[in-house]
Design a protein around this motif. Structure first.
Motif, PDB file in Angstrom:
ATOM      1  N   HIS A 100      -4.367  -3.449  -7.834  1.00 18.58           N
ATOM      2  CA  HIS A 100      -5.322  -4.185  -7.013  1.00 18.58           C
ATOM      3  C   HIS A 100      -5.603  -5.564  -7.598  1.00 18.58           C
ATOM      4  O   HIS A 100      -5.661  -6.549  -6.875  1.00 18.58           O
ATOM      5  CB  HIS A 100      -6.623  -3.391  -6.875  1.00 18.58           C
ATOM      6  CG  HIS A 100      -6.521  -2.315  -5.835  1.00 18.58           C
ATOM      7  ND1 HIS A 100      -7.347  -1.213  -5.802  1.00 18.58           N
ATOM      8  CD2 HIS A 100      -5.677  -2.154  -4.792  1.00 18.58           C
ATOM      9  CE1 HIS A 100      -7.013  -0.444  -4.776  1.00 18.58           C
ATOM     10  NE2 HIS A 100      -6.006  -0.997  -4.143  1.00 18.58           N
ATOM     11  N   GLU A 148      -4.769  -8.021  -4.714  1.00 19.17           N
ATOM     12  CA  GLU A 148      -5.877  -8.061  -3.761  1.00 19.17           C
ATOM     13  C   GLU A 148      -6.388  -9.469  -3.492  1.00 19.17           C
ATOM     14  O   GLU A 148      -6.872  -9.745  -2.402  1.00 19.17           O
ATOM     15  CB  GLU A 148      -7.035  -7.164  -4.212  1.00 19.17           C
ATOM     16  CG  GLU A 148      -6.696  -5.671  -4.196  1.00 19.17           C
ATOM     17  CD  GLU A 148      -6.398  -5.103  -2.815  1.00 19.17           C
ATOM     18  OE1 GLU A 148      -7.270  -5.161  -1.945  1.00 19.17           O
ATOM     19  OE2 GLU A 148      -5.279  -4.611  -2.619  1.00 19.17           O
ATOM     20  N   GLU A 185       0.821  -1.213   0.000  1.00 14.82           N
ATOM     21  CA  GLU A 185       0.000   0.000   0.000  1.00 14.82           C
ATOM     22  C   GLU A 185       0.858   1.267   0.000  1.00 14.82           C
ATOM     23  O   GLU A 185       0.518   2.245  -0.636  1.00 14.82           O
ATOM     24  CB  GLU A 185      -0.940   0.008   1.221  1.00 14.82           C
ATOM     25  CG  GLU A 185      -2.018  -1.068   1.188  1.00 14.82           C
ATOM     26  CD  GLU A 185      -3.095  -0.812   0.133  1.00 14.82           C
ATOM     27  OE1 GLU A 185      -3.259   0.349  -0.271  1.00 14.82           O
ATOM     28  OE2 GLU A 185      -3.748  -1.780  -0.288  1.00 14.82           O
ATOM     29  N   HIS A 244      -0.190   3.189  -3.336  1.00 14.69           N
ATOM     30  CA  HIS A 244      -1.579   3.229  -3.794  1.00 14.69           C
ATOM     31  C   HIS A 244      -2.205   4.621  -3.688  1.00 14.69           C
ATOM     32  O   HIS A 244      -2.956   4.999  -4.587  1.00 14.69           O
ATOM     33  CB  HIS A 244      -2.407   2.174  -3.063  1.00 14.69           C
ATOM     34  CG  HIS A 244      -2.043   0.767  -3.457  1.00 14.69           C
ATOM     35  ND1 HIS A 244      -2.918  -0.294  -3.393  1.00 14.69           N
ATOM     36  CD2 HIS A 244      -0.874   0.253  -3.942  1.00 14.69           C
ATOM     37  CE1 HIS A 244      -2.317  -1.403  -3.806  1.00 14.69           C
ATOM     38  NE2 HIS A 244      -1.079  -1.089  -4.131  1.00 14.69           N
TER      39      HIS A 244
HETATM   40 FE   LIG Z   1      -4.844  -0.439  -2.249  1.00 12.75          FE
END
Ligand SMILES: [Fe+2]
Length: 259
Positions: free
Chosen positions: A194, A198, A82, A93
């Motif tokens: 992402h 993710e 992040e 991010h």
């Molecule tokens: Fe993120």
């Protein structure tokens, strides 16, 4: 995920909360027709409420974790991605978010901090995240950030493997910001980052909760209380933003992931 784990009380409780992480105003956000001011109101709120400080919020969770090395490792990896984009080989991010906003034609300055501008319900949700990410039990702080904030209404479908996040250029080109609002695909690195990481983050988040939270007792209770309170505050936040955007609500479509 193993069906036995999906049927556990902690899983069913959290999924019942995540099923409601949707808002009647959301379909309007994935269609054409919003003006520049409406887009800015939505995205500036998202940035200031949780996107900009998300790595710090996760760091607050990590700071509370006792000698549970695998959890520390996963949270540290999450923070690393992040705050640096090091796992996805992209960039921080929050920075990727601002590049996406520049792709929409907004300047970075338009995302300056301003508590007076934020809707009161947005401030309340943001402050809840800031405080509760640093309050024990660590499992509740962890569930708040990694299940509730990072997760979506699609959690149930993703856990059962019915829905899979796409990692393809087609997904980027089909994104509403590209399709309807003229954001160049090259400004959508956040979406690509992402898609790349993710899936693993979601798995880590659920594994951590399921391994360290039982199906009864004070920790179990606090995990559900914290996430259901977050849901209530998030709903109020989204209603506040919808009012600011002067949106009319529609209830016939699912939320699509915007970021
Ligand atoms: Fe993120």
């Amino acid at each position: 995920m193993d069906p036995l784990r999906i049927s556990r009380r902690v899983t069913t409780g959290l999924l019942a909360i995540m099923d409601q992480k949707n808002h009647l105003s959301y379909p309007a956000l994935t269609r054409p027709g919003l003006d520049r001011e409406q887009l800015l109101v939505h995205f500036r709120h998202e940035y200031l409420v949780y996107v900009r400080d998300f790595p710090v919020l996760i760091a607050r969770v990590l700071a509370q974790v006792p000698d549970v090395q695998d959890v520390r490792f996963k949270l540290a990896e999450n923070i690393y991605e992040e705050q640096t984009g090091g796992v996805s080989k992209t960039a921080p991010h929050p920075e990727l978010f601002l590049r996406m906003m520049e792709g929409l034609g907004f300047s970075r300055e338009a995302f300056a901090d301003d508590d007076a501008w934020l809707h009161p319900a947005a401030l309340e949700y943001r402050d809840f995240l800031r405080t509760r990410s640093g309050i024990e039990p660590w499992q509740a702080a962890c569930a708040l950030l990694t299940i509730f904030v990072e997760g979506s209404v699609h959690e149930r479908l993703e856990l059962t493997g019915v829905r899979v996040r796409q990692e393809s250029e087609k997904d980027v080109h089909e994104h509403p910001l590209v399709k309807h609002y003229g954001c160049p695909p090259e400004a959508m690195e956040l979406r690509r980052a992402h898609a790349r990481v993710e899936g693993d983050h979601r798995e880590d988040a659920w594994n951590t909760v399921l391994e360290h939270v039982g199906d009864e007792g004070p920790v179990f209770d606090e995990v559900l209380i914290r996430c259901s309170t977050a849901l209530r505050l998030w709903q109020a936040y989204r209603t506040g933003v919808a009012e600011r955007m002067k949106l009319t609500c529609q209830d016939d479509e699912w939320l699509e992931d915007l970021i």
